[in-house]
Design a protein around this motif. Structure first.
Motif, PDB file in Angstrom:
ATOM      1  N   GLY A 224       0.784  -1.230   0.000  1.00  0.00           N
ATOM      2  CA  GLY A 224       0.000   0.000   0.000  1.00  0.00           C
ATOM      3  C   GLY A 224       0.812   1.275   0.000  1.00  0.00           C
ATOM      4  N   ILE A 225       1.904   1.300  -0.770  1.00  0.00           N
ATOM      5  CA  ILE A 225       2.661   2.539  -0.931  1.00  0.00           C
ATOM      6  C   ILE A 225       2.946   2.766  -2.413  1.00  0.00           C
ATOM      7  N   GLN A 226       3.265   4.006  -2.753  1.00  0.00           N
ATOM      8  CA  GLN A 226       3.753   4.353  -4.084  1.00  0.00           C
ATOM      9  C   GLN A 226       5.174   4.860  -3.923  1.00  0.00           C
ATOM     10  N   ALA A 227       6.124   4.207  -4.548  1.00  0.00           N
ATOM     11  CA  ALA A 227       7.516   4.643  -4.450  1.00  0.00           C
ATOM     12  C   ALA A 227       7.801   5.701  -5.502  1.00  0.00           C
ATOM     13  N   GLY A 228       8.708   6.603  -5.195  1.00  0.00           N
ATOM     14  CA  GLY A 228       9.077   7.651  -6.130  1.00  0.00           C
ATOM     15  C   GLY A 228      10.535   8.040  -5.954  1.00  0.00           C
ATOM     16  N   THR A 229      10.939   9.096  -6.622  1.00  0.00           N
ATOM     17  CA  THR A 229      12.320   9.575  -6.536  1.00  0.00           C
ATOM     18  C   THR A 229      12.341  10.992  -5.991  1.00  0.00           C
ATOM     19  N   ASP A 230      13.244  11.245  -5.076  1.00  0.00           N
ATOM     20  CA  ASP A 230      13.438  12.587  -4.542  1.00  0.00           C
ATOM     21  C   ASP A 230      14.871  13.013  -4.856  1.00  0.00           C
ATOM     22  N   HIS A 231      15.082  14.311  -4.949  1.00  0.00           N
ATOM     23  CA  HIS A 231      16.392  14.818  -5.353  1.00  0.00           C
ATOM     24  C   HIS A 231      16.874  15.896  -4.394  1.00  0.00           C
ATOM     25  N   THR A 232      18.171  16.016  -4.297  1.00  0.00           N
ATOM     26  CA  THR A 232      18.800  17.119  -3.574  1.00  0.00           C
ATOM     27  C   THR A 232      19.635  17.909  -4.564  1.00  0.00           C
ATOM     28  N   TYR A 233      19.328  19.194  -4.698  1.00  0.00           N
ATOM     29  CA  TYR A 233      20.024  20.041  -5.656  1.00  0.00           C
ATOM     30  C   TYR A 233      21.117  20.841  -4.959  1.00  0.00           C
ATOM     31  N   PRO A 234      22.207  21.143  -5.662  1.00  0.00           N
ATOM     32  CA  PRO A 234      23.303  21.889  -5.043  1.00  0.00           C
ATOM     33  C   PRO A 234      22.994  23.378  -4.859  1.00  0.00           C
ATOM     34  N   PHE A 235      21.882  23.834  -5.422  1.00  0.00           N
ATOM     35  CA  PHE A 235      21.425  25.209  -5.229  1.00  0.00           C
ATOM     36  C   PHE A 235      19.923  25.250  -5.492  1.00  0.00           C
ATOM     37  N   SER A 236      19.316  26.387  -5.252  1.00  0.00           N
ATOM     38  CA  SER A 236      17.856  26.488  -5.339  1.00  0.00           C
ATOM     39  C   SER A 236      17.396  26.767  -6.772  1.00  0.00           C
ATOM     40  N   VAL A 237      16.463  25.931  -7.235  1.00  0.00           N
ATOM     41  CA  VAL A 237      15.849  26.111  -8.552  1.00  0.00           C
ATOM     42  C   VAL A 237      14.340  26.014  -8.376  1.00  0.00           C
ATOM     43  N   ASP A 238      13.622  27.068  -8.720  1.00  0.00           N
ATOM     44  CA  ASP A 238      12.161  27.083  -8.607  1.00  0.00           C
ATOM     45  C   ASP A 238      11.532  27.397  -9.959  1.00  0.00           C
ATOM     46  N   ILE A 239      10.422  26.717 -10.229  1.00  0.00           N
ATOM     47  CA  ILE A 239       9.646  26.988 -11.439  1.00  0.00           C
ATOM     48  C   ILE A 239       8.288  27.516 -11.002  1.00  0.00           C
ATOM     49  N   LYS A 240       7.979  28.736 -11.384  1.00  0.00           N
ATOM     50  CA  LYS A 240       6.759  29.398 -10.944  1.00  0.00           C
ATOM     51  C   LYS A 240       5.817  29.584 -12.132  1.00  0.00           C
TER      52      LYS A 240
END
Length: 355
Positions: A224-240
């Motif tokens: 009963g779970i959904q696995a996914g991928t998480d990431h750590t970025y070396p700096f901040s990147v945002d998409i608005k």
């Protein structure tokens, strides 16, 4: 003449009241990923040197009628005859009675995932390291893992076997029969968040034993779970970018990020639009509504349209005058094509016409 006129009027009236199981697609807004939208930059980078970018790298969208909209026969016929809209079976947009709310939620999730993949693809194309890990993306309510695993937990191994991709989790769980135990070795989400905040690598793990259950649709063992991928970025990147859904802007987001993270202009000032999903490795995937997106892009002034290879055949059926369809299969293909456009080597472009 009178009889014919009356018959025509009767048919038109009948057409207005006859409902048909179709929906309509039409060109939606296009947004320049290099520019501002609603008063703020679409792509925002902090903690790393970035560069001003000019020209156009426009993502494209499609408008669709709502799930509750009941199209009548006259509207369907008009849509079939018109060149700037597409009439498709209702289930092609809202499968199996899907509500508009459910569709919006699904599109929002796909859009969020496409943003993450666009960041990863862009940074890796520039050889900027991105750390990835398999996590619990969601826990199904009333499932076996509820209360035992939590969204954000990092999955290190299942039954002692290390996991490298989300698919590994399901493969290891389904080796069991329903009712058997499976052991997850995880870094709790709160420990992972604390380690990231401190700039360290999380080391504390715990073992979680879960009794598998039978899947609803077959005899598989599930937790009963959904696995996914998480990431750590070396700096901040945002998409608005608000009020947009689905995964099809991934390619254009990634190209916009590459442009802002490198000196010069990728387009050389040309008006380039495009579409396509993108995965973490930079592979471009096909999308829906390509015919409407090319129309919307050309109406805005685009001269070149980056087209997923899988969409070339459909896009070629009705290319707006003055628009060149450039075939791409990866982010690397797209960057090479932009180099040709920038250098005036348009004869070298891999077009859909040569597909």
């Amino acid at each position: 003449m009178l009889a014919s006129t009356l018959i025509l009027i009767a048919l038109l009236c009948a057409g207005v009241f006859i409902r048909v199981p179709y929906s309509e697609m039409s060109p939606g807004p296009t947004v320049n990923t290099l520019d501002d939208h609603d008063g703020e930059p679409v792509l925002q980078i902090s903690g790393h040197k970035s560069y001003p970018a000019s020209g156009h790298l426009n993502m494209t969208t499609v408008r669709v009628t709502s799930a509750e909209y009941n199209m009548n026969l006259v509207e369907a016929v008009y849509g079939w005859l018109a060149g700037d809209r597409l009439v498709v079976p209702h289930q092609a947009i809202y499968p199996e009675g899907q509500t508009e709310e459910q569709s919006n939620q699904e599109n929002a999730e796909e859009f969020s995932q496409s943003q993450e993949s666009a960041k990863v693809a862009a940074l890796r194309e520039l050889h900027i390291p991105v750390k990835s890990r398999v996590v619990v993306a969601s826990v199904i309510k009333d499932g076996a893992a509820e209360g035992r695993l939590h969204a954000g937990d990092v999955i290190r191994s299942v039954d002692g076997t290390a996991v490298k991709q989300p698919d590994d989790v399901a493969k290891l769980v389904t080796r069991h029969k329903p009712g058997q135990d499976v052991v997850f070795t995880v870094v709790p989400a709160k420990d992972q968040a604390a380690a990231e905040k401190a700039g360290k690598t999380a080391t504390s793990t715990r073992n979680v034993r879960i009794t598998t259950r039978k899947a609803e649709d077959d005899a598989r063992a599930v937790v009963g779970i959904q696995a996914g991928t998480d990431h750590t970025y070396p700096f901040s990147v945002d998409i608005k970018l608000a009020d947009v859904g689905g995964p099809s802007a991934g390619l254009m987001f990634s190209l916009g990020l590459v442009d802002k993270l490198t000196p010069g202009n990728l387009t050389g000032g040309a008006f380039v639009a495009g579409t396509g999903t993108i995965d973490d490795s930079g592979k471009v995937g096909r999308i829906g509504g390509i015919e409407m997106k090319t129309i919307g892009a050309r109406d805005k002034g685009a001269k070149y349209f980056l087209t997923p290879q899988g969409n070339c055949a459909a896009a070629e059926k009705n290319v707006p005058a003055g628009l060149t369809l450039v075939k791409v299969n990866t982010i690397h293909d797209a960057l090479k094509a932009l180099g040709d456009i920038r250098g005036g080597k348009t004869a070298d472009l891999p077009t859909c016409a040569g597909n």
